[in-house]
Design a protein around this motif. Structure first.
Motif, PDB file in Angstrom:
ATOM      1  N   LEU A   1       3.809   9.742  -5.290  1.00  0.00           N
ATOM      2  CA  LEU A   1       3.304   9.593  -6.656  1.00  0.00           C
ATOM      3  C   LEU A   1       4.039  10.519  -7.621  1.00  0.00           C
ATOM      4  O   LEU A   1       4.523  11.587  -7.236  1.00  0.00           O
ATOM      5  CB  LEU A   1       1.802   9.876  -6.678  1.00  0.00           C
TER       6      LEU A   1
ATOM      7  N   TYR B   1      -8.119   2.531  -9.586  1.00  0.00           N
ATOM      8  CA  TYR B   1      -6.726   2.256  -9.233  1.00  0.00           C
ATOM      9  C   TYR B   1      -5.792   3.245  -9.936  1.00  0.00           C
ATOM     10  O   TYR B   1      -4.818   3.713  -9.339  1.00  0.00           O
ATOM     11  CB  TYR B   1      -6.348   0.822  -9.570  1.00  0.00           C
ATOM     12  N   SER B   2      -6.080   3.573 -11.190  1.00  0.00           N
ATOM     13  CA  SER B   2      -5.271   4.581 -11.882  1.00  0.00           C
ATOM     14  C   SER B   2      -5.324   5.907 -11.137  1.00  0.00           C
ATOM     15  O   SER B   2      -4.305   6.588 -10.974  1.00  0.00           O
ATOM     16  CB  SER B   2      -5.773   4.779 -13.319  1.00  0.00           C
TER      17      SER B   2
ATOM     18  N   TRP C   1       2.486   2.070  -2.341  1.00  0.00           N
ATOM     19  CA  TRP C   1       2.355   2.555  -3.720  1.00  0.00           C
ATOM     20  C   TRP C   1       1.348   3.687  -3.840  1.00  0.00           C
ATOM     21  O   TRP C   1       1.271   4.339  -4.884  1.00  0.00           O
ATOM     22  CB  TRP C   1       1.954   1.401  -4.632  1.00  0.00           C
ATOM     23  N   LEU C   2       0.559   3.940  -2.810  1.00  0.00           N
ATOM     24  CA  LEU C   2      -0.397   5.040  -2.832  1.00  0.00           C
ATOM     25  C   LEU C   2       0.270   6.385  -2.589  1.00  0.00           C
ATOM     26  O   LEU C   2      -0.385   7.431  -2.732  1.00  0.00           O
ATOM     27  CB  LEU C   2      -1.466   4.828  -1.756  1.00  0.00           C
TER      28      LEU C   2
ATOM     29  N   HIS D   1      -3.567  -3.260 -14.456  1.00  0.00           N
ATOM     30  CA  HIS D   1      -2.277  -2.842 -13.906  1.00  0.00           C
ATOM     31  C   HIS D   1      -1.565  -4.016 -13.227  1.00  0.00           C
ATOM     32  O   HIS D   1      -2.170  -4.710 -12.393  1.00  0.00           O
ATOM     33  CB  HIS D   1      -2.445  -1.752 -12.852  1.00  0.00           C
TER      34      HIS D   1
ATOM     35  N   TRP E   1       0.813  -1.212   0.000  1.00  0.00           N
ATOM     36  CA  TRP E   1       0.000   0.000   0.000  1.00  0.00           C
ATOM     37  C   TRP E   1       0.851   1.268   0.000  1.00  0.00           C
ATOM     38  O   TRP E   1       0.321   2.370  -0.163  1.00  0.00           O
ATOM     39  CB  TRP E   1      -0.959  -0.010   1.182  1.00  0.00           C
TER      40      TRP E   1
ATOM     41  N   THR F   1      -3.305   5.904  -7.808  1.00  0.00           N
ATOM     42  CA  THR F   1      -1.846   5.894  -7.984  1.00  0.00           C
ATOM     43  C   THR F   1      -1.386   6.974  -8.959  1.00  0.00           C
ATOM     44  O   THR F   1      -0.221   7.000  -9.345  1.00  0.00           O
ATOM     45  CB  THR F   1      -1.375   4.513  -8.473  1.00  0.00           C
TER      46      THR F   1
ATOM     47  N   ASN G   1      -1.799   7.323 -12.038  1.00  0.00           N
ATOM     48  CA  ASN G   1      -1.187   6.645 -13.181  1.00  0.00           C
ATOM     49  C   ASN G   1      -1.941   7.044 -14.448  1.00  0.00           C
ATOM     50  O   ASN G   1      -3.071   6.617 -14.667  1.00  0.00           O
ATOM     51  CB  ASN G   1      -1.257   5.127 -12.967  1.00  0.00           C
TER      52      ASN G   1
ATOM     53  N   THR H   1      -1.187  -6.326  -5.805  1.00  0.00           N
ATOM     54  CA  THR H   1      -1.899  -5.912  -4.596  1.00  0.00           C
ATOM     55  C   THR H   1      -3.048  -6.861  -4.288  1.00  0.00           C
ATOM     56  O   THR H   1      -3.309  -7.211  -3.119  1.00  0.00           O
ATOM     57  CB  THR H   1      -2.413  -4.477  -4.755  1.00  0.00           C
TER      58      THR H   1
END
Length: 286
Positions: free
Chosen positions: A57, A186-187, A53-54, A215, A51, A190, A192, A221
């Motif tokens: 950015l 999710y994009s 990865w949140l 992803h 997590w 993050t 993304n 995850t």
């Protein structure tokens, strides 16, 4: 390409440092996106593995974004002259918890740039080491190696590698429906902008894939989420995953896990609707 590769190797050793505050809202939002029961998040709550990865950015200016939705080539990552970029895999050491409220610092260093000849042409691999520290600690809480692969544009004559059949049977199983909303959420979480995850016209007509691509980090995850659901007290020490085959939004896919007889190793895998292996992973417990 050889001359370009020599130039790209000059990026080895480059590093950057990013600071972020580990806030509660991104964790609550990911918990909802994973469709997990409501999570009580407050200052001091430890983040589940991956997590992080949140946070930290890539906040590139809109004018610095390239045609694929990523930042334009150059800067911290080398300007690889190949159009398709994918997350190939990662390896992690979870040394101490990262908690909501922590002041975080991530140091990223390019450790290797290499070229290989694949079935579909040249492949360039870039390996990045990330070290995440909290509250001024000299020791990293998380050490991560991130493998990025760059590929040529898809050609009609390209021959993809033969698929691998996923092992049958697993104690822990979950089916995932990768609809547009899941990929969008999710994009967004993050930050993304890579268009392969939300722009169907781009991904099919420009990059030549049959559908939106799920992803790799989301699948990883979800694999760790299988552990969280079935062994909520598990203390994960290491985790590694390798993307084997793209997963598209056209059909449901499955994430599976199995605790091994040693009581410390968890084999994890994702497979598509036809049973082909799409991601292979292993977690070890303390």
């Amino acid at each position: 390409m050889e001359t370009s590769l020599d130039n790209l190797k000059a990026w080895i050793g480059r590093s950057e440092r990013v600071h972020d505050q580990i806030g509660a809202t991104p964790a609550k939002a990911l918990n909802a996106t994973l469709d997990y029961p409501a999570m009580h998040v407050e200052t001091g709550t430890a983040l589940p593995p991956l997590w992080h990865w949140l946070y930290f950015l890539p906040l590139h200016q809109q004018s610095d974004v390239g045609p694929d939705g990523h930042a334009k080539r150059g800067g911290f990552l080398p300007p690889v002259p190949l159009p398709r970029r994918m997350w190939a895999g990662s390896q992690f050491e979870f040394r101490s918890p990262v908690r909501v409220g922590d002041a975080g610092e991530r140091t990223s260093t390019i450790t290797d740039v290499s070229v290989k000849e694949g079935r579909t042409g040249k492949l360039v691999f870039v390996k990045v080491r990330h070290e995440l520290r909290c509250n001024g600690s000299a020791d990293p809480a998380i050490v991560e190696f991130h493998d990025i692969v760059y590929r040529d544009a898809k050609r009609p004559t390209d021959v993809e590698p033969p698929p691998q059949r996923a092992e049958a049977g697993a104690a822990w199983q979950r089916e995932i429906v990768p609809d547009d909303v899941l990929l969008f959420r999710y994009s967004a979480l993050t930050f993304n902008g890579h268009r392969i995850h939300y722009d169907r016209k781009y991904v099919t007509e420009v990059e030549g894939y049959p559908g939106l691509i799920v992803h790799g980090p989301l699948i990883a995850t979800l694999l760790m989420d299988v552990v969280r659901r079935n062994a909520p007290d598990a203390d994960v020490a290491t985790f590694r995953f390798k993307a084997v085959r793209p997963t598209f939004d056209l059909n449901p896919f499955r994430v599976n896990g199995q605790l091994q007889e040693d009581g410390k190793t968890i084999k994890l895998r994702a497979q598509d609707h036809e049973g082909w292996l799409t991601m292979d992973a292993v977690a070890t417990l303390r």
